[in-house]
Design an enzyme around this catalytic site. Structure first.
Site, PDB file in Angstrom:
ATOM      1  N   HIS A   1       2.613  13.571   2.565  1.00  0.00           N
ATOM      2  CA  HIS A   1       2.426  12.673   3.366  1.00  0.00           C
ATOM      3  C   HIS A   1       3.104  11.702   3.394  1.00  0.00           C
ATOM      4  O   HIS A   1       3.414  10.927   2.218  1.00  0.00           O
ATOM      5  CB  HIS A   1       1.072  12.689   3.792  1.00  0.00           C
ATOM      6  CG  HIS A   1       0.007  11.459   2.792  1.00  0.00           C
ATOM      7  ND1 HIS A   1      -0.632  12.115   1.795  1.00  0.00           N
ATOM      8  CD2 HIS A   1      -0.130  10.528   2.682  1.00  0.00           C
ATOM      9  CE1 HIS A   1      -1.310  11.397   1.718  1.00  0.00           C
ATOM     10  NE2 HIS A   1      -0.666   9.879   2.156  1.00  0.00           N
TER      11      HIS A   1
ATOM     12  N   TYR B   1       0.579  -1.151  -0.064  1.00  0.00           N
ATOM     13  CA  TYR B   1       0.387   0.144   0.443  1.00  0.00           C
ATOM     14  C   TYR B   1       0.697   1.616   0.329  1.00  0.00           C
ATOM     15  O   TYR B   1       0.297   2.594  -1.013  1.00  0.00           O
ATOM     16  CB  TYR B   1      -0.964   0.200   1.287  1.00  0.00           C
ATOM     17  CG  TYR B   1      -1.414   1.658   1.371  1.00  0.00           C
ATOM     18  CD1 TYR B   1      -2.981   1.691   0.086  1.00  0.00           C
ATOM     19  CD2 TYR B   1      -1.302   2.519   2.493  1.00  0.00           C
ATOM     20  CE1 TYR B   1      -3.495   2.699   0.590  1.00  0.00           C
ATOM     21  CE2 TYR B   1      -1.905   3.886   2.301  1.00  0.00           C
ATOM     22  CZ  TYR B   1      -2.608   3.757   1.597  1.00  0.00           C
ATOM     23  OH  TYR B   1      -2.641   5.043   1.419  1.00  0.00           O
TER      24      TYR B   1
ATOM     25  N   HIS C   1       5.020   7.637   4.663  1.00  0.00           N
ATOM     26  CA  HIS C   1       4.293   6.554   5.327  1.00  0.00           C
ATOM     27  C   HIS C   1       5.870   6.534   5.436  1.00  0.00           C
ATOM     28  O   HIS C   1       6.509   6.222   5.090  1.00  0.00           O
ATOM     29  CB  HIS C   1       3.495   5.098   4.807  1.00  0.00           C
ATOM     30  CG  HIS C   1       2.120   6.103   4.036  1.00  0.00           C
ATOM     31  ND1 HIS C   1       0.761   5.621   5.587  1.00  0.00           N
ATOM     32  CD2 HIS C   1       1.618   6.999   3.201  1.00  0.00           C
ATOM     33  CE1 HIS C   1      -0.332   6.348   4.570  1.00  0.00           C
ATOM     34  NE2 HIS C   1       0.578   6.763   3.587  1.00  0.00           N
TER      35      HIS C   1
END
Length: 132
Positions: A123, A27, A125
């Site tokens: 953003h 992901y 991760h």
């Protein structure tokens, strides 16, 4: 101003240990969100096979220590680091994510930083291995 949230990654949801780690790495490293993988950085691991490397080190840790894995065992940690729209470039966000992870883990855990550019706000991760 960045916001950061740290969450432990457990097996859960009827998945195996391998599926849980593979799912999150797949992901976060999604090429459609990371400029075809250009915004993916690995530290002490190959980001292309980080899931396998994380699991191998976990198995080595269990084998070496004799520790028994519990149902609530943490496999990795997932950090979301978000920036205000227009505040930062994708490259700078990725660099800051790497810097944050190195500092937080004291450089002793493998991790992957994936910068997503598919939303109005950039953003990161950050997935780091629970064992070093």
């Amino acid at each position: 101003m960045a916001t950061t949230r740290i969450m432990p990654l457990h097996i859960g949801k009827g998945r195996t240990e391998s599926q849980a780690v593979s799912d999150i790495i797949d992901y976060v490293s999604n090429p459609q969100k990371t400029d075809n993988g250009r915004l993916v950085t690995g530290f002490a691991c190959d980001s292309r096979v980080a899931d396998a490397e994380f699991l191998l080190s976990k198995r080595e840790y269990i084998s070496t220590t004799g520790r028994v894995r519990g149902a609530d065992d943490v496999l990795a940690y997932h950090v979301r680091q978000s920036f205000v729209p227009g505040e930062i470039t994708p490259e700078e966000a990725n660099r800051l994510g790497v810097e944050f992870a190195k500092r937080f883990t004291k450089g002793s855990h493998a991790f992957v930083v994936c910068t997503h550019i598919d939303k109005s706000h950039i953003h990161n991760h950050i997935i780091w291995n629970a064992v070093n």
